[in-house]
Structures are given as structure tokens and as C-alpha cells.
Write a protein that holds these residues in place. Structure first.
Motif, short mmCIF file in Angstrom:
data_model
loop_
_atom_site.label_atom_id
_atom_site.label_comp_id
_atom_site.label_asym_id
_atom_site.label_seq_id
_atom_site.Cartn_x
_atom_site.Cartn_y
_atom_site.Cartn_z
N GLU A 1 18.71 27.46 -30.74
CA GLU A 1 18.21 27.21 -32.17
C GLU A 1 16.76 26.37 -32.20
O GLU A 1 15.84 26.91 -32.64
N ILE A 2 17.09 25.31 -31.07
CA ILE A 2 15.62 24.63 -30.99
C ILE A 2 14.56 25.53 -30.20
O ILE A 2 13.45 25.84 -30.70
N ASP A 3 15.15 26.24 -29.16
CA ASP A 3 14.07 27.03 -28.58
C ASP A 3 13.67 28.07 -29.51
O ASP A 3 12.45 28.47 -29.43
N ILE A 4 14.61 28.78 -30.23
CA ILE A 4 14.02 29.95 -31.10
C ILE A 4 12.74 29.31 -32.09
O ILE A 4 11.92 30.13 -32.22
N ALA A 5 13.05 27.89 -32.67
CA ALA A 5 12.29 27.37 -33.66
C ALA A 5 11.06 27.41 -32.75
O ALA A 5 9.81 27.72 -33.45
N ILE A 6 10.96 26.87 -31.68
CA ILE A 6 9.81 26.49 -30.85
C ILE A 6 8.85 27.98 -30.63
O ILE A 6 7.78 27.92 -31.04
N ASN A 7 9.72 29.06 -30.18
CA ASN A 7 9.14 30.17 -29.99
C ASN A 7 8.43 30.79 -31.31
O ASN A 7 7.52 31.66 -31.24
N SER A 8 9.19 30.73 -32.59
CA SER A 8 8.69 31.23 -33.69
C SER A 8 7.28 30.54 -34.09
O SER A 8 6.61 31.00 -34.91
N MET A 9 6.82 29.39 -33.50
CA MET A 9 5.87 28.51 -33.73
C MET A 9 4.75 28.89 -32.63
O MET A 9 4.10 28.29 -32.47
N ARG A 10 5.11 30.06 -31.69
CA ARG A 10 4.21 30.30 -30.75
C ARG A 10 3.42 31.63 -30.87
O ARG A 10 4.07 32.73 -30.49
N ASN A 11 2.35 31.69 -31.73
CA ASN A 11 2.09 32.88 -32.17
C ASN A 11 0.74 33.48 -31.62
O ASN A 11 0.01 34.38 -32.21
N ILE A 12 -0.04 32.81 -30.54
CA ILE A 12 -1.24 33.24 -30.31
C ILE A 12 -1.24 33.53 -28.46
O ILE A 12 -0.50 32.87 -27.80
#
Ligand code: F3S
Length: 410
Positions: free
Chosen positions: A281-292
Motif C-alpha cells: 500500500e505504501i508503494d502504491i501510494a508512492i507510485n500514485s504520486m509519480r506522474n511525470i
């Protein structure tokens, strides 16, 4: 029972202490009645948000000028949240003169009211440091969450006008987080994830990701839900600063307890409702904030919330003898910068081409649509960069942020 006022408070409400005091009392009474407070209580400290002219506009400025011109004066220690620009070096931020003039009128109004114009969202790092159980009236969601949770002080999430009203009267309605029963934990979050970073990497961004995961769970339960977080073995001041900002952003949370870390956690047993947060879940949250796409980065920022001296010092080590290739804002309080100046930190950072910017931040400065692809170590900054400025944003560790800033993209 309806809100009871003392004789003095009633005379304030009836205008016997001037129009500014009357307006302040009207605000507090209205808030108290909405939330069914039975009385007003004294507070010792205020943090006032609603400073950037970008957010206030002319209506907000006129309200402040009315309060100042009608004789309003603070009665308690009152500090100020970030403004829309560096008060001394606004030109280096590309701020236009008309905005700067209006912003200075806002600052002057606050000065006239007796507010200490600190312009930082980390008042607890520069001397506005309430003690355990102290009643205060703070606005600025990250600072409110930090004060309630990490310091064990007691405040609701005030708006700018109600915080100012408390500053002028020294009072706040007694409801919400001022009362013992509303500080009890509701849900236990067991963190079964690695928040250590590794190789000495800064961990504040990981705590920002955790704040997003727990905040989103809280949002489903209602903002007054108080989380009790277990199995965090260590959290630095900077981790807690980042976590407070993130959980307040994503969950509207104003209070959390962290077993073994925050002071009130010892008074409670973990609630029986249990939610486990795992690494995935932490990894998913980080990836959801990697948008560029990193090569397209045109704006980099650190300092949401404003950087501590520790972070400034670490940043200077990372930037020593390096050169940044993108617009890079490092936001901190003027007071922390003053110490950084004395330590020689400022020179090292500025020699890299990065800009140390005081009194403001990437969210409250008027930079909508000026950049497109932002990188930061702050989960809160990533949220608002997209929601307010319409940038795409990416979350990285402080070390990776510096790597991105110092890599020359084609
Ligand atoms: Fe502070 Fe601005 Fe972030 S006020 S918490 S640096 S959005």
C-alpha cells in the motif's frame, strides 16, 4: 445548553470594546453556536493562516484592514502562516509588482494588528511552541495536526478569520479537540511496512506516503476519526512534520496518536478496530504520486512544510559543489534561514543555483500554470501542485530530488 458568555465577553459582543473586538466576538460566538460549545476558554497561542493575497483577494485584504483600522490588537502570542511571496526577495521569484504591493498591504495590516509576521507554517520550529495540554487556536492544517498530535496541545482546525478572532480576544469556543472525549482514538492502524529508507536516505517522503494511505482510510470514516498508529519504531521531527502535513491533506485529520512516539498515546489502549497497512500500500501510494517523466521536470521544490535546520544542513551536504539545472525552490522560515546564514549553509546551497525562498511556499505563491512538471519530497505539495496549480507532480526522497535537480536533461 447554549453558549454562555461572561459579562466581559458580552460587553465585547455588544461593541463596548470597539468594532474590531465586536466582529471578533461575533465570529467566535457564531462558531461556538454551530458546534454547540457551552463556553469560551482562554488560549495562549495563535497561528493565523490566510496570508497569501493569492488566496485572500481584495475581500480578505479589506477585512484585515477593517480589523486593523478599527483598533484590533492581539492579546496573545500570534504568528503568521506563509504569504504569497518572499517579502524581501519577491523579484527573484518572478512575482509581479501589483501582486507584491497587495501582499505587502496584507502584511502591514497584520503588523498593525500586532501579529508577529513570521510567515511560516512551522511556528513550532521558531518559538511558537505550545506545551502539552495547552489550549491554542491554530489554523494551517499541517501545523494544527503537529500541535495536537506531536506536542499534545489542544486546537481545532481554525480558519483564518476564527484564528484572528481568537488572537484579538484571547478566547476560543470550547468544543472539538479541546475536550478530552474527542481526543480518544477510534481506529488502530498497524504499520507493517519499512519506513527506514536505507543508506541514510531521508525518510520524510515515506512518512508522507504513509500519511496519504492512512488519511484516505480516515476520509472514509469522517474527519473526526482519530487514528492510533502502531509499530512505528522511530520517527524524526522531520518525519512527523511530513506525516502531519500529509494526513491532514488526504484525510482532513487534525489529531493522531502514534504508540511510543506521541505523548497522549500512552494514555490510551489501542482501539479494537484494526487496519493493517502493508508495504504494498505504501508503494502504491508512492507510485500514485509519480506522474511525470523526470526529463521533463521544470520545477523542483523542497520545504513543504518549511524545512528545518537539520534538513537545510543535510541539503547543503547534498548540494555541495553541484550545479542545479532547473528552477529549484527551497522554502523555509526566515528564522531558520538566519541560522543557516550563520552556519554557512546558505552560501553552499545558493552556490548550486538553487533559490532559498522565505515567507512563502510552492502552494500559496501565485504560480498557477507557470510550470508543468514538479518534483518534491512532499506528499502535500504533490497534492496541491495538481489540485491548485494544475501541474503534474512526482514524489521523491530528498536525495533523489537533488539528483533530479542536478541532472542536465536534454
Ligand atoms: Fe506549509 Fe505551504 Fe506546505 S504553508 S505545509 S509549505 S503548503
Amino acid at each position: 445548553m447554549s453558549l454562555q458568555l461572561s459579562k466581559l465577553e458580552t460587553s465585547m459582543l455588544h461593541g463596548q470594546h470597539g468594532k474590531a473586538m465586536q466582529k471578533a466576538m461575533q465570529i467566535l460566538v457564531a462558531v461556538g453556536q454551530i458546534y454547540q460549545a457551552e463556553s469560551l476558554i482562554p488560549i495562549s497561542s495563535v497561528q493565523i493562516a490566510g496570508v497569501s493575497y493569492d488566496n485572500l483577494g481584495d475581500a480578505g485584504l479589506e477585512f484585515l484592514q477593517f480589523m486593523a483600522n478599527e483598533g484590533g490588537k492581539v492579546r496573545v502570542f500570534a504568528t503568521l502562516n506563509p504569504a504569497g511571496m518572499d517579502i524581501q526577495n519577491w523579484q527573484s521569484m518572478g512575482i509581479n509588482e501589483a501582486f507584491a504591493q497587495r501582499q505587502m498591504e496584507v502584511i502591514e495590516a497584520y503588523k498593525k494588528l500586532g501579529v508577529i509576521t513570521t510567515c511560516t507554517c512551522t511556528p513550532y520550529l521558531i518559538g511558537n511552541l505550545p506545551r502539552f495540554n495547552e489550549h491554542i487556536a491554530w489554523s494551517e492544517s499541517s501545523a494544527v495536526c503537529f500541535a495536537n498530535s506531536v506536542l499534545g496541545a489542544r486546537t481545532n482546525r481554525e480558519g483564518g478569520p476564527s484564528a484572528l478572532a481568537s488572537a484579538l480576544t484571547g478566547l476560543t469556543p470550547n468544543f472539538g479537540y479541546h475536550l478530552d472525549q474527542n481526543r480518544l482514538p477510534d481506529v488502530q492502524f498497524l504499520v507493517d511496512a519499512d519506513l527506514k529508507g536505507g543508506n541514510g536516505t531521508s525518510t520524510a517522503y515515506l512518512f508522507g506516503a504513509l500519511g496519504k494511505v492512512i488519511g484516505q482510510q480516515i476520509e472514509k470514516r469522517g474527519k473526526t476519526c482519530v487514528p492510533y498508529i502502531c509499530e512505528i519504531n522511530h520517527a524524526s521531527l522531520e518525519d512527523l512534520k511530513s506525516f502531519s502535513a500529509s494526513i491532514a491533506t488526504y484525510g482532513g485529520t487534525a489529531l493522531f496518536h502514534m504508540q511510543g512516539i506521541t505523548p497522549e498515546a500512552n494514555y490510551f489502549s489501542p482501539p479494537t478496530e484494526l487496519i493493517t497497512i502493508n508495504q504494498n500500500e505504501i508503494d502504491i501510494a508512492i507510485n500514485s504520486m509519480r506522474n511525470i517523466v523526470l526529463e521533463k521536470t521544470d520545477f523542483i521544490t523542497l520545504g513543504c512544510p518549511h524545512l528545518s535546520l537539520n534538513e537545510m544542513s543535510h541539503l547543503a551536504q547534498l548540494l555541495q559543489d553541484k550545479h542545479v539545472h532547473k528552477e529549484f525552490w527551497i522554502t523555509t522560515s526566515r528564522q531558520v534561514k538566519g541560522i543557516a546564514d550563520m552556519m554557512g549553509i546558505t552560501k553552499i546551497i545558493e552556490a548550486s543555483g538553487a533559490k532559498i525562498i522565505c515567507d512563502t511556499c510552492c502552494v500559496v505563491a501565485p504560480i498557477k500554470a507557470r510550470f508543468h512538471n514538479m518534483v518534491s519530497d512532499s506528499a502535500k505539495a504533490c497534492y496541491y501542485a495538481q489540485a491548485k496549480h494544475h501541474f503534474s507532480a512526482t514524489l521523491q526522497s530528498m536525495e533523489d530530488v537533488v539528483q533530479t535537480a542536478t541532472t542536465d536533461s536534454p
